[in-house]
Write a protein that holds these residues in place. Structure first.
Motif, PDB file in Angstrom:
ATOM      1  N   ASP A  32      65.101  30.581  52.497  1.00  0.00           N
ATOM      2  CA  ASP A  32      66.267  31.383  52.114  1.00  0.00           C
ATOM      3  C   ASP A  32      67.399  31.240  53.144  1.00  0.00           C
ATOM      4  OD1 ASP A  32      67.769  33.111  50.526  1.00  0.00           O
ATOM      5  OD2 ASP A  32      67.057  34.902  51.581  1.00  0.00           O
ATOM      6  N   LEU A  33      67.678  29.988  53.511  1.00  0.00           N
ATOM      7  CA  LEU A  33      68.764  29.745  54.453  1.00  0.00           C
ATOM      8  C   LEU A  33      70.100  30.008  53.775  1.00  0.00           C
ATOM      9  CD1 LEU A  33      67.609  26.460  56.257  1.00  0.00           C
ATOM     10  CD2 LEU A  33      67.097  28.844  56.830  1.00  0.00           C
ATOM     11  N   LEU A  34      71.014  30.576  54.519  1.00  0.00           N
ATOM     12  CA  LEU A  34      72.333  30.874  53.975  1.00  0.00           C
ATOM     13  C   LEU A  34      73.396  29.905  54.481  1.00  0.00           C
ATOM     14  CD1 LEU A  34      74.094  32.777  52.265  1.00  0.00           C
ATOM     15  CD2 LEU A  34      74.451  34.156  54.324  1.00  0.00           C
ATOM     16  N   LEU A  35      73.259  29.482  55.737  1.00  0.00           N
ATOM     17  CA  LEU A  35      74.239  28.579  56.339  1.00  0.00           C
ATOM     18  C   LEU A  35      73.533  27.353  56.918  1.00  0.00           C
ATOM     19  CD1 LEU A  35      76.481  31.131  58.296  1.00  0.00           C
ATOM     20  CD2 LEU A  35      77.025  30.009  56.126  1.00  0.00           C
ATOM     21  N   ILE A  36      74.073  26.183  56.632  1.00  0.00           N
ATOM     22  CA  ILE A  36      73.571  24.947  57.224  1.00  0.00           C
ATOM     23  C   ILE A  36      74.725  24.312  57.989  1.00  0.00           C
ATOM     24  CG2 ILE A  36      72.594  22.659  56.865  1.00  0.00           C
ATOM     25  CD1 ILE A  36      72.122  25.423  54.280  1.00  0.00           C
ATOM     26  N   ARG A  37      74.551  24.167  59.287  1.00  0.00           N
ATOM     27  CA  ARG A  37      75.585  23.588  60.138  1.00  0.00           C
ATOM     28  C   ARG A  37      75.510  22.063  60.036  1.00  0.00           C
ATOM     29  NH1 ARG A  37      74.375  27.347  65.495  1.00  0.00           N
ATOM     30  NH2 ARG A  37      74.862  29.368  64.528  1.00  0.00           N
ATOM     31  N   ARG A  48      80.662  18.856  66.893  1.00  0.00           N
ATOM     32  CA  ARG A  48      81.564  19.525  65.957  1.00  0.00           C
ATOM     33  C   ARG A  48      80.765  19.813  64.687  1.00  0.00           C
ATOM     34  NH1 ARG A  48      85.923  20.285  69.475  1.00  0.00           N
ATOM     35  NH2 ARG A  48      86.175  18.349  70.683  1.00  0.00           N
ATOM     36  N   SER A  49      81.153  20.820  63.931  1.00  0.00           N
ATOM     37  CA  SER A  49      80.371  21.121  62.726  1.00  0.00           C
ATOM     38  C   SER A  49      81.159  21.951  61.722  1.00  0.00           C
ATOM     39  CB  SER A  49      79.088  21.884  63.095  1.00  0.00           C
ATOM     40  OG  SER A  49      79.383  23.228  63.474  1.00  0.00           O
ATOM     41  N   LYS A  50      80.677  21.932  60.497  1.00  0.00           N
ATOM     42  CA  LYS A  50      81.069  22.873  59.452  1.00  0.00           C
ATOM     43  C   LYS A  50      79.798  23.534  58.942  1.00  0.00           C
ATOM     44  CE  LYS A  50      85.147  20.523  57.489  1.00  0.00           C
ATOM     45  NZ  LYS A  50      85.727  20.059  56.194  1.00  0.00           N
ATOM     46  N   SER A  51      79.889  24.801  58.585  1.00  0.00           N
ATOM     47  CA  SER A  51      78.739  25.509  58.023  1.00  0.00           C
ATOM     48  C   SER A  51      78.880  25.581  56.512  1.00  0.00           C
ATOM     49  CB  SER A  51      78.630  26.919  58.612  1.00  0.00           C
ATOM     50  OG  SER A  51      78.334  26.867  59.990  1.00  0.00           O
ATOM     51  N   PRO A  54      74.192  26.858  50.681  1.00  0.00           N
ATOM     52  CA  PRO A  54      73.205  25.935  50.120  1.00  0.00           C
ATOM     53  C   PRO A  54      73.723  24.970  49.063  1.00  0.00           C
ATOM     54  CG  PRO A  54      72.177  28.050  50.473  1.00  0.00           C
ATOM     55  CD  PRO A  54      73.643  28.224  50.789  1.00  0.00           C
ATOM     56  N   GLN A  55      74.464  25.456  48.058  1.00  0.00           N
ATOM     57  CA  GLN A  55      74.879  24.541  46.999  1.00  0.00           C
ATOM     58  C   GLN A  55      75.811  23.463  47.524  1.00  0.00           C
ATOM     59  OE1 GLN A  55      72.299  25.302  44.612  1.00  0.00           O
ATOM     60  NE2 GLN A  55      73.915  24.053  43.671  1.00  0.00           N
ATOM     61  N   ALA A  56      76.712  23.835  48.416  1.00  0.00           N
ATOM     62  CA  ALA A  56      77.603  22.849  49.022  1.00  0.00           C
ATOM     63  C   ALA A  56      76.811  21.865  49.881  1.00  0.00           C
ATOM     64  CB  ALA A  56      78.676  23.537  49.851  1.00  0.00           C
ATOM     65  N   PHE A  57      75.787  22.353  50.546  1.00  0.00           N
ATOM     66  CA  PHE A  57      74.950  21.476  51.364  1.00  0.00           C
ATOM     67  C   PHE A  57      74.171  20.500  50.492  1.00  0.00           C
ATOM     68  CE2 PHE A  57      70.748  20.850  53.505  1.00  0.00           C
ATOM     69  CZ  PHE A  57      71.194  19.963  54.473  1.00  0.00           C
ATOM     70  N   LYS A 118      70.045  33.640  62.525  1.00  0.00           N
ATOM     71  CA  LYS A 118      69.387  34.042  61.288  1.00  0.00           C
ATOM     72  C   LYS A 118      69.781  33.148  60.112  1.00  0.00           C
ATOM     73  CE  LYS A 118      69.017  38.978  62.449  1.00  0.00           C
ATOM     74  NZ  LYS A 118      69.414  40.354  62.057  1.00  0.00           N
ATOM     75  N   ARG A 119      68.802  32.767  59.318  1.00  0.00           N
ATOM     76  CA  ARG A 119      68.992  32.062  58.048  1.00  0.00           C
ATOM     77  C   ARG A 119      69.915  30.846  58.194  1.00  0.00           C
ATOM     78  NH1 ARG A 119      70.793  36.241  53.585  1.00  0.00           N
ATOM     79  NH2 ARG A 119      70.284  34.467  52.248  1.00  0.00           N
TER      80      ARG A 119
END
Length: 496
Positions: A32-37, A48-51, A54-57, A118-119
């Motif tokens: 149940d991850l919410l943000l993926i860097r 450098r990163s964008k978070s 899930p669907q965008a990831f 978290k997540r």
């Protein structure tokens, strides 16, 4: 009919990576991850990163993620080096005109759960132009290219990380609007205090003062799957050394990238500052080094290609030639092993850091320290020239480029020395400016890294040097070349 995604269309993943991406999707849903860097390393080795949600990831796992070319236009102080609104952005590259988007393509092998957030997950990327061509300024791409040449020879690069860094208690983050600085002029560095007393190397009695934080770091690094090997209390006040098990070259560079990122974030979360600056302006600080342990193995048999089968030889001919190449090109390679102005203040005699390009058997004063002997499968070399602020991908790539040239040209490293600070071996560059002059004359690096990339790096570093010289204009060269300046502390302490 489903449209083929960018990654599939340009054949950017292996079958193993494709399978791994499907497993990642399952993990994201299950945890149940919410943000993926979605992250990448810039030319300085800074993450450098964008978070993404899930669907965008999941979409990025098919089409990559659109990112601006902006992170490739600035030096370490965020000063604009290349103008994107002139033809070719001053790089003679039409693809860069107008600051267009690049495509950041995740590497499924690098996916991790971020245990201190978290997540949250994290993944590293390679960069491509919209037409699917590799972005030539991608430092991870530069290393991948060097490794591809090595693999064609039937060899694998094995790397062990030994990294020194400073831990300090955060007293004041210095984030008032009057303190934060502007583009090209970093503001006040955070104010810190010591985490322990005195200069006692490996002192056991100091462990209670910092054990809890080091335990948190170790737990998080291990949970991320990083091959942490040891944690040591070094000689400086708040100086530590972390080492990692030997692993293949690209994995080692990714590990260093994630290690620095994780350490800085976890320490900050706990009220501390972690700095990988080579020689911070802290009372009682000694220099940080990044010693790169390395060997080559045969990919088919797994045998150590540096190991000597001759009782009269310390190392195989191939290993000796590899060392010969590293020593011959050490001066030009310093731009990649020691890329900051601050790092050259470490090259001092009798300092456990090298000051000239030579090698020795089990000698910590030499630039290259050979560990091992006849019929020893653990035979390897340790390059002690690097600083922990170095871009991991470019540091490791430079070793391969130099070492393979030594093999091709059958270069002789000369005799090992027992007095590394008293030999006639050539002195290492005394400044980043001097190192750049060597790189600008290096046909080897232009051939292997590409003319565009070398010009790009030189202009980046010239911008950094120009800002430094402007800031110390009222000081004599003897002053600013030996002492850590206020400019260096502002520029590097919190950033690296």
């Amino acid at each position: 009919m489903k449209r083929t995604g960018f990654i599939e269309r340009h054949n950017l993943w292996t079958e193993v990576q494709k399978e791994a991406s499907q497993q990642i999707e399952a993990v994201v849903k299950e945890r149940d991850l919410l943000l993926i860097r979605v992250a990448w390393s810039d030319q300085h080795g800074i993450v450098r990163s964008k978070s993404l949600l899930p669907q965008a990831f999941f979409s990025a796992l098919e089409n990559g993620m659109q990112i601006s070319t902006g992170t490739f236009l600035f030096d370490t102080g965020s000063a604009l080096v290349f103008n994107p609104f002139v033809s070719g952005s001053g790089l003679e590259m039409p693809e860069m005109t107008g600051a267009p988007n690049l495509v950041a393509v995740p590497d499924p092998h690098t996916f991790r759960i971020v245990p201190w957030a978290k997540r949250t997950g994290s993944i590293l990327c390679d960069q491509y132009f919209q037409n699917g061509q590799a972005m030539p300024f991608s430092s991870r791409g530069v290393l991948r290219q060097s490794l591809a040449e090595l693999h064609q020879r039937g060899l694998e690069h094995i790397v062990g990380l030994e990294v020194e860094w400073y831990l300090a208690k955060l007293s004041d983050p210095a984030i008032a609007l009057t303190d934060v600085g502007t583009s090209g002029k970093p503001g006040q560095p955070p104010k810190v205090s010591a985490v322990k007393r005195s200069f006692q190397y490996l002192l056991e009695s100091h462990n209670p003062e910092i054990h809890d934080l080091l335990l948190i770091l170790a737990e998080n690094l291990v949970e991320m799957g990083l091959p942490l090997r040891s944690v040591e209390n070094e000689g400086g006040v708040g100086q530590f050394e972390f080492t990692f098990d030997p692993i293949p070259g690209l994995q080692a560079a990714d590990t260093m990238t994630m290690f620095r990122m994780a350490t800085k974030q976890i320490c900050r979360q706990q009220g501390y500052i972690a700095s990988f600056m080579c020689r911070p302006r802290l009372n009682g600080s000694s220099s940080n080094g990044w010693h790169l342990h390395q060997s080559l193995i045969h990919r088919t048999t797994g045998e150590n290609a540096f190991m000597s089968a001759n009782p009269s030889m310390l190392m195989s001919d191939l290993g000796m030639h590899f060392v010969g190449g590293i020593l011959k090109h050490a001066h030009a390679a310093c731009v990649f092993t020691t890329p900051t102005i601050n790092g050259y203040k470490r090259f001092r005699p009798l300092s456990l850091a090298p000051d000239r390009a030579g090698w020795g058997l089990e000698n910590r004063g030499a630039m290259i320290r050979l560990q091992g002997s006849f019929d020893d499968p653990n035979t390897h070399i340790e390059n002690r020239v690097g600083e922990p602020a170095a871009n991991p991908y470019l540091y490791i790539a430079s070793q391969l480029i130099c070492g393979l040239d030594g093999i091709d040209c059958q270069l002789d490293p000369g005799s090992p020395t027992e007095e590394p600070y008293a030999t006639e071996n050539p002195a290492l560059p005394q400044s980043l400016l001097e190192a750049i002059s060597y790189l600008s004359q290096s046909e080897l690096f232009r051939q292997k890294m590409g003319q565009q990339f070398i010009n790009f790096i030189i202009k980046m570093k010239q911008s950094e040097i120009s800002r430094f010289l402007e800031a110390v204009a009222d000081q004599s060269p003897d002053e600013y070349s030996k002492q850590v300046t206020d400019w260096e502390q502002r520029e590097y302490f919190e950033l690296f």
